[in-house]
Write an enzyme that holds these catalytic residues in place. Structure first.
Site, PDB file in Angstrom:
ATOM      1  N   ASP A  80      -6.545   0.864   0.984  1.00 19.59           N
ATOM      2  CA  ASP A  80      -6.445   1.213   2.243  1.00 19.59           C
ATOM      3  C   ASP A  80      -7.911   0.397   2.874  1.00 19.59           C
ATOM      4  O   ASP A  80      -8.633  -0.028   2.007  1.00 19.59           O
ATOM      5  CB  ASP A  80      -6.419   2.258   2.893  1.00 19.59           C
ATOM      6  N   LYS A  94       0.810  -1.076   0.000  1.00 22.02           N
ATOM      7  CA  LYS A  94      -0.107   0.044   0.217  1.00 22.02           C
ATOM      8  C   LYS A  94       0.838   1.420   0.072  1.00 22.02           C
ATOM      9  O   LYS A  94       0.775   2.215  -0.730  1.00 22.02           O
ATOM     10  CB  LYS A  94      -0.828  -0.026   1.400  1.00 22.02           C
TER      11      LYS A  94
END
Length: 123
Positions: free
Chosen positions: A51, A33
């Site tokens: 996320d 991420k």
């Protein structure tokens, strides 16, 4: 981890943030991420950082369902046109944070409500 990350940036990359996912992920505290955020925001690469907000939004709305963040990321990469990938991450995070919230989604304020598959839409 900040000291370790900084040391490795200096030692391995001459103090520069690398423009490479594998090199970013090899740094302490950097996962997929974070690497995607850096690649997208710093370098303008057409990648998607998923996320919790984007994961929830993608599954709830039917935009890009997936059992894990990687599956959602791949589905979003297939669904979102290339020309929107630079900004899509930010748009989706903000929508998930402020409109399609976890506990009380504001479906009545949602501009894509008619495209949403969420069964329990609120008024």
């Amino acid at each position: 981890t900040t000291v370790s990350l900084s040391r490795l940036l200096l030692e391995r990359h001459g103090g520069e943030v690398p423009h490479d996912r594998a090199a970013l992920e090899a740094l302490p505290g950097v996962g997929r991420k974070t690497a995607n955020v850096v690649l997208n925001t710093v370098f303008g690469d057409p990648v998607m950082a998923v996320d919790t907000h984007i994961f929830r939004l993608s599954n709830r709305t039917g935009l890009a369902p997936g059992k894990d963040v990687l599956a959602v990321e791949k589905a979003l990469m297939r669904r979102i046109p290339q020309e929107f990938l630079k900004d899509a991450h930010h748009w989706l995070i903000l929508h998930g944070r402020y409109v399609c919230t976890a506990r009380k989604p504001a479906c009545g304020d949602c501009i894509v409500r008619d495209l949403c598959d969420y069964r329990d839409k609120t008024v």
